[in-house]
Each structure stands twice: as C-alpha cells, then as structure tokens.
Write an enzyme that holds these catalytic residues in place. Structure first.
Site, PDB file in Angstrom:
ATOM      1  N   ARG A  77     -44.825  72.902  39.101  1.00  0.00           N
ATOM      2  CA  ARG A  77     -44.228  74.205  39.393  1.00  0.00           C
ATOM      3  C   ARG A  77     -43.032  74.041  40.312  1.00  0.00           C
ATOM      4  O   ARG A  77     -42.914  73.069  41.047  1.00  0.00           O
ATOM      5  CB  ARG A  77     -45.252  75.110  40.085  1.00  0.00           C
ATOM      6  CG  ARG A  77     -46.388  75.587  39.216  1.00  0.00           C
ATOM      7  CD  ARG A  77     -45.966  76.603  38.178  1.00  0.00           C
ATOM      8  NE  ARG A  77     -45.042  77.592  38.685  1.00  0.00           N
ATOM      9  CZ  ARG A  77     -45.374  78.744  39.253  1.00  0.00           C
ATOM     10  NH1 ARG A  77     -46.635  79.066  39.413  1.00  0.00           N
ATOM     11  NH2 ARG A  77     -44.445  79.586  39.650  1.00  0.00           N
ATOM     12  N   ARG A  92     -30.380  72.538  29.702  1.00  0.00           N
ATOM     13  CA  ARG A  92     -29.675  71.987  28.532  1.00  0.00           C
ATOM     14  C   ARG A  92     -28.460  71.172  28.986  1.00  0.00           C
ATOM     15  O   ARG A  92     -28.205  70.083  28.480  1.00  0.00           O
ATOM     16  CB  ARG A  92     -29.214  73.109  27.606  1.00  0.00           C
ATOM     17  CG  ARG A  92     -30.332  73.829  26.927  1.00  0.00           C
ATOM     18  CD  ARG A  92     -30.679  73.206  25.592  1.00  0.00           C
ATOM     19  NE  ARG A  92     -31.763  73.960  24.976  1.00  0.00           N
ATOM     20  CZ  ARG A  92     -32.994  73.493  24.839  1.00  0.00           C
ATOM     21  NH1 ARG A  92     -33.299  72.289  25.241  1.00  0.00           N
ATOM     22  NH2 ARG A  92     -33.929  74.228  24.279  1.00  0.00           N
ATOM     23  N   CYS A  97     -37.436  81.043  28.290  1.00  0.00           N
ATOM     24  CA  CYS A  97     -37.197  81.920  29.439  1.00  0.00           C
ATOM     25  C   CYS A  97     -37.979  83.216  29.254  1.00  0.00           C
ATOM     26  O   CYS A  97     -38.126  83.706  28.146  1.00  0.00           O
ATOM     27  CB  CYS A  97     -35.716  82.257  29.572  1.00  0.00           C
ATOM     28  SG  CYS A  97     -34.678  80.843  29.938  1.00  0.00           S
ATOM     29  N   GLU A 152     -40.281  87.727  35.022  1.00  0.00           N
ATOM     30  CA  GLU A 152     -41.444  87.889  35.893  1.00  0.00           C
ATOM     31  C   GLU A 152     -41.881  89.352  35.920  1.00  0.00           C
ATOM     32  O   GLU A 152     -41.084  90.255  35.656  1.00  0.00           O
ATOM     33  CB  GLU A 152     -41.102  87.467  37.332  1.00  0.00           C
ATOM     34  CG  GLU A 152     -41.043  85.986  37.554  1.00  0.00           C
ATOM     35  CD  GLU A 152     -42.413  85.322  37.602  1.00  0.00           C
ATOM     36  OE1 GLU A 152     -43.422  85.965  38.005  1.00  0.00           O
ATOM     37  OE2 GLU A 152     -42.466  84.147  37.236  1.00  0.00           O
ATOM     38  N   ARG A 162     -38.145  80.661  38.519  1.00  0.00           N
ATOM     39  CA  ARG A 162     -39.318  79.788  38.600  1.00  0.00           C
ATOM     40  C   ARG A 162     -39.359  78.898  37.363  1.00  0.00           C
ATOM     41  O   ARG A 162     -38.809  79.249  36.326  1.00  0.00           O
ATOM     42  CB  ARG A 162     -40.601  80.619  38.671  1.00  0.00           C
ATOM     43  CG  ARG A 162     -40.770  81.403  39.953  1.00  0.00           C
ATOM     44  CD  ARG A 162     -42.004  82.308  39.848  1.00  0.00           C
ATOM     45  NE  ARG A 162     -42.337  82.960  41.084  1.00  0.00           N
ATOM     46  CZ  ARG A 162     -41.812  84.116  41.502  1.00  0.00           C
ATOM     47  NH1 ARG A 162     -40.917  84.751  40.761  1.00  0.00           N
ATOM     48  NH2 ARG A 162     -42.194  84.648  42.653  1.00  0.00           N
ATOM     49  N   TYR A 206     -40.036  73.914  45.852  1.00  0.00           N
ATOM     50  CA  TYR A 206     -39.630  75.278  46.200  1.00  0.00           C
ATOM     51  C   TYR A 206     -38.413  75.178  47.101  1.00  0.00           C
ATOM     52  O   TYR A 206     -38.502  74.628  48.200  1.00  0.00           O
ATOM     53  CB  TYR A 206     -40.791  76.034  46.867  1.00  0.00           C
ATOM     54  CG  TYR A 206     -41.903  76.271  45.884  1.00  0.00           C
ATOM     55  CD1 TYR A 206     -41.973  77.466  45.190  1.00  0.00           C
ATOM     56  CD2 TYR A 206     -42.834  75.281  45.597  1.00  0.00           C
ATOM     57  CE1 TYR A 206     -42.969  77.682  44.235  1.00  0.00           C
ATOM     58  CE2 TYR A 206     -43.831  75.481  44.654  1.00  0.00           C
ATOM     59  CZ  TYR A 206     -43.884  76.681  43.980  1.00  0.00           C
ATOM     60  OH  TYR A 206     -44.860  76.883  43.028  1.00  0.00           O
ATOM     61  N   ARG A 253     -44.497  79.511  48.740  1.00  0.00           N
ATOM     62  CA  ARG A 253     -45.581  78.519  48.885  1.00  0.00           C
ATOM     63  C   ARG A 253     -45.427  77.767  50.198  1.00  0.00           C
ATOM     64  O   ARG A 253     -45.111  76.593  50.226  1.00  0.00           O
ATOM     65  CB  ARG A 253     -45.535  77.538  47.711  1.00  0.00           C
ATOM     66  CG  ARG A 253     -45.931  78.113  46.363  1.00  0.00           C
ATOM     67  CD  ARG A 253     -47.349  78.682  46.324  1.00  0.00           C
ATOM     68  NE  ARG A 253     -48.372  77.744  46.717  1.00  0.00           N
ATOM     69  CZ  ARG A 253     -49.079  76.990  45.875  1.00  0.00           C
ATOM     70  NH1 ARG A 253     -48.873  77.064  44.592  1.00  0.00           N
ATOM     71  NH2 ARG A 253     -49.988  76.175  46.339  1.00  0.00           N
TER      72      ARG A 253
END
Length: 120
Positions: A7, A63, A74, A77, A89, A107, A115
């Site tokens: 992540r 890419r 894609c 959220e 993210r 992050y 986080r």
C-alpha cells in the site's frame, strides 16, 4: 515466490495535472525502491484518488515510468466528509520472496497522517 500487496499514498497540494503526475510518480518510485522491485515483479496496481482529484488519471504516471505491460486501474475513493483531501492511493500486487513483515508501505507528504503507525 509469494503474491503480496503493498500500500501507499501521497497528498498533492492542488488538483493540477502535473502535480498529480509528479506526486504519483514519486509514490510509485518509492514503493519500488524501498521494496527492491522492478516492473517484472509487479502483477497489477490499483490507484484511487479522492473525489477532489479529477485533473488526470494517476495510472498515467506509472505508464510514464515504464509500467507499459502491467495492468493498472484507477478508481475514486469514497467521499467521506472528514477524509484527508487530495490523496492518491495505490495497492500494488507483487511477486516477492519477502515475508509480509518485511514489506515497506509508503506514505508521502501529508498522506503520512493516514498511517502514523508506519509513517516513514
């Protein structure tokens, strides 16, 4: 060889195409660097963006980094009222010999607040 998920997230200052591309490229590059990966190790990457980011698809940055034959997607959220704004993210699915505990989730910028338990 195991399949693992990594992540990461990055916050941009404004919904401007170049900022989205530059921040996403930074995020992808850091995920790859910190985990010792190359594009051959990547199975797929799912990118999401908060609803306030519409200037460009984050996958375009990957890419441009050479992810030409890696499946990328894609999505938007969920629009949670108290969510951190302007965040891209990713969840990368990779093949690796590393155990889950040795993976480095990344992050960056303001997204470190998402986080605090694993912020760099």
């Amino acid at each position: 060889m195991a399949v693992r998920a990594i992540r990461g997230a990055v916050q941009v200052d404004a919904d401007e195409r170049e900022q989205v591309l530059e921040a996403t490229a930074e995020l992808v590059s850091e995920v790859m660097r910190r985990n010792g990966l190359d594009t051959e190790d990547v199975i797929s990457v799912l990118f999401t963006a908060t609803p306030d980011l519409t200037s460009e698809f984050p996958a375009l940055a990957a890419r441009k980094l050479g992810f030409a034959d890696v499946p990328l997607m894609c999505a938007t959220e969920i629009a949670v009222p108290h969510a951190l704004p302007r965040v891209v993210r990713l969840m990368a699915h990779v093949e690796t010999d590393r155990p889950r505990a040795e993976l480095h989730h990344v992050y960056l910028r303001g997204a470190q607040a998402l986080r605090l338990d694993i912020a760099q």
